[in-house]
Write a protein that holds these residues in place. Structure first.
Motif, PDB file in Angstrom:
ATOM      1  N   HIS A 150       0.220   4.283  -2.525  1.00 26.08           N
ATOM      2  CA  HIS A 150      -0.294   5.314  -1.948  1.00 26.08           C
ATOM      3  C   HIS A 150       0.758   6.337  -1.934  1.00 26.08           C
ATOM      4  CE1 HIS A 150      -4.335   4.220  -1.119  1.00 26.08           C
ATOM      5  NE2 HIS A 150      -3.850   3.004  -0.786  1.00 26.08           N
ATOM      6  N   VAL A 151       1.829   6.036  -1.917  1.00 24.32           N
ATOM      7  CA  VAL A 151       3.107   7.040  -1.917  1.00 24.32           C
ATOM      8  C   VAL A 151       4.092   6.980  -3.047  1.00 24.32           C
ATOM      9  CG1 VAL A 151       5.017   7.819  -0.483  1.00 24.32           C
ATOM     10  CG2 VAL A 151       2.987   6.851   0.648  1.00 24.32           C
ATOM     11  N   ARG A 194       0.845  -1.264  -0.065  1.00 23.45           N
ATOM     12  CA  ARG A 194      -0.147   0.182  -0.148  1.00 23.45           C
ATOM     13  C   ARG A 194       0.968   1.220   0.121  1.00 23.45           C
ATOM     14  NH1 ARG A 194      -5.147  -0.282   3.706  1.00 23.45           N
ATOM     15  NH2 ARG A 194      -6.081   0.751   2.027  1.00 23.45           N
ATOM     16  N   PRO A 248       2.110   7.779  -6.609  1.00 24.92           N
ATOM     17  CA  PRO A 248       1.840   9.257  -6.817  1.00 24.92           C
ATOM     18  C   PRO A 248       3.091  10.272  -6.801  1.00 24.92           C
ATOM     19  CG  PRO A 248       0.640   8.408  -5.145  1.00 24.92           C
ATOM     20  CD  PRO A 248       1.345   7.398  -5.538  1.00 24.92           C
TER      21      PRO A 248
END
Lengths: 262, 298
Positions: free
Chosen positions: B213-214, B209, B217
């Motif tokens: 999520h990091v 994740r 992006p």
């Protein structure tokens, strides 16, 4: 009550000749506010990284409630000097990150994020992109984001180091307020001597080996009570003006620069 | 300056990165010794855009003179008005069974089909290169092999393996796009701020994740740069891709016109390709500002 223990921890980074941290022990309980301080290169950030689970000790043990620390986790949220916010997400989404990872439904996590934003005095900023905020505001978002995880321990690596003096003072009282309300155990790294005294319940001084500039050891532990006096209602200005504060500052400065001035 | 270049060398990539940094104001104020600080009265200076416009007009004037006074035979160089008139004719009546717009649409379709396919493959490959030693070990040499190859070199092989149909054309364009996208993605992944990763992990995100999520992006600005370079590379591969057994497309139009020495149509095709490239570049820059507004401000 929770307990974070570092038990005779040494850290040697890959390809390094000497330890960055040598034989350091500390205990952090709920409600404590430990401040790690010392000169550059004394290993204080390394020690905090061990507590966070970013770095594994080469020898010794790091434990939370008796369980060895194997990886980072939401029970030990971290606040960084660089704030490390996620610029692609709004302020609210940043704060709600831990809740999203936990699977809290959208509406509920927005509600809780907004409550936390109010607590760090950023009501109404939820929809802003983080890159529109000032340094002090960003640091408060970082704090709210860590608090959203409802961590047992809050680890802070020079969280106020990049702020201007006035913003820094305001943030110090905010930290004391939040610490008092939440009862979380806080471990904070700082270069600020007055900051250490004002915030900490115990100031831990680390000193690098004067010959190598590494091999940081814990050389002093100074119990302090100025933060508790603030909690009891005494204004920060009065505390700073107290001769006992000046004496403590001199003592701490001596401890930090011990071995360097000779 | 256009970043549409045929060769996608590491230099090109870093030039693209530099352009990004520069456009966001991160330039060393002392880098340009030709501008010493001065307090004198402001002298009259033309902005660069005006100089560009004048240059362009001067070139067109030269071209017009060369055609008007038959310095070059009109068979080889028809004048600007002739080309413009031909542009209208090809747009309205078409050339080899299709209007200019139909040729353009087919070509755009091929380039964007290739882009979609390449994004689906190139971004994950870039992630693997950036995230894992095994990924880097496996894909780096393959991409380094592919990167400097001119499309005309592998076109015959693609035709032998995949025939002369539409998939071959898309494949040739896609191969030219793969390296820029994958390598830019990998560069973006490697440039991820380590403290953001740590922050996410300490907020309860698993490794997977954290990537979703990091890392992804964070790498978006570089992925966009790669996309821009890839689109340029793909578009400039168009003529090569339409060399074999095409019946429509801008590249095909240019080639068939050249075979019959219809130079004005060749010029119409060249200008159309250049204009579309310019428009695509502009569109991507706009999209970039919309989708990654934080890039460079953080």
């Amino acid at each position: 009550m929770s307990l974070l223990e570092l038990d005779h921890v040494s850290v040697r980074y890959q390809n390094a000749v000497r330890d960055a941290v040598a034989d350091a022990s500390l205990r952090l309980s709920s409600g404590d506010f430990l401040v790690l301080t010392g000169r550059s290169g004394c290993g204080k950030t390394t020690l905090l990284n061990v507590a966070a689970g970013f770095v594994s000790p080469s020898s010794g043990m790091a434990r939370v409630d008796g369980q060895p620390i194997a990886a980072p986790g939401a029970d030990r949220a971290v606040v960084f000097q660089s704030d490390a916010l996620f610029p692609w997400a709004s302020v609210r989404e940043n704060v709600a990150f831990a809740l999203r990872m936990k699977g809290v439904p959208r509406r509920e996590r927005d509600r809780r994020a907004d409550a936390l934003l109010a607590r760090v005095k950023l009501s109404g900023f939820g929809d802003k992109p983080v890159w529109e905020l000032s340094g002090g505001m960003r640091q408060r978002v970082g704090l709210a984001r860590a608090l959203a995880a409802e961590p047992r321990f809050l680890l802070m690596d020079e969280p106020l180091g990049a702020l201007d003096a006035l913003t820094r003072e305001r943030m110090q009282t905010l930290l004391l307020d939040i610490w008092a309300e939440s009862g979380t155990g806080i471990l904070m790294v700082t270069h600020g001597i007055e900051e250490a005294l004002l915030l900490g319940t115990e100031v831990i001084v680390m000193t690098p080996n004067p010959d190598t500039g590494q091999q940081g050891r814990i050389t002093r532990r100074i119990p302090v009570s100025f933060g508790r006096r603030y909690r009891a209602g005494e204004p920060v200005r009065a505390i700073r003006a107290d001769p006992a504060f000046a004496a403590a500052r001199a003592e701490l400065a001596d401890a930090i620069f011990e071995g360097e001035l000779q | 300056m256009s970043l549409f270049t045929q060769s996608i060398s590491p230099e090109t990539l870093s030039v693209a990165t530099l352009a990004r940094i520069e456009s966001q104001g991160g330039i060393d104020p002392f880098a340009s010794p030709s501008h010493p600080p001065r307090v004198s009265a402001p002298s009259f200076r033309l902005p660069a855009r005006a100089i560009s416009a004048i240059t362009l007009l001067a070139l067109i004037a030269l071209w017009w003179l060369a055609a008007q006074y038959k310095i070059v035979s009109p068979v080889f160089l028809p004048g600007p008005e002739a080309v413009f008139r031909k542009f209208i004719t090809v747009a309205r009546d078409g050339f080899v069974d299709a209007t200019l717009f139909q040729h353009l649409l087919i070509s755009l379709g091929r380039v964007f089909a290739a882009l979609a396919a390449t994004l689906l493959i190139g971004v994950p490959v870039g992630l693997l290169i950036g995230l894992s030693t095994v990924g880097r070990g496996v894909f780096d040499p393959l991409l380094e092999f592919l990167r400097p190859l001119p499309p005309l070199a592998y076109l015959p092989l693609v035709v032998i393996w995949f025939g002369i149909g539409e998939p071959s054309k898309v494949l040739v364009i896609g191969l030219a796009m793969l390296a820029p996208i994958a390598l830019s993605t990998a560069a973006g992944v490697r440039a991820v701020n380590e403290e953001r990763i740590r922050a996410a992990r300490a907020l309860g995100a698993s490794r997977l994740r954290t990537v979703l999520h990091v890392t992804i992006p964070s790498a978006l600005p570089q992925i966009f740069t790669g996309l821009r370079i890839a689109l340029g590379a793909g578009w400039s591969t168009l003529v090569a891709a339409e060399l074999v057994a095409a019946t429509r497309g801008l590249g095909f139009m240019i080639q068939s016109a050249a075979q019959f020495l219809v130079t004005d149509v060749v010029l119409v095709g060249i200008f159309t390709i250049a204009l579309v490239a310019f428009a695509l570049e502009w569109a991507i820059r706009t999209l970039d500002r919309r989708l990654v507004p934080w890039s460079g401000r953080d």
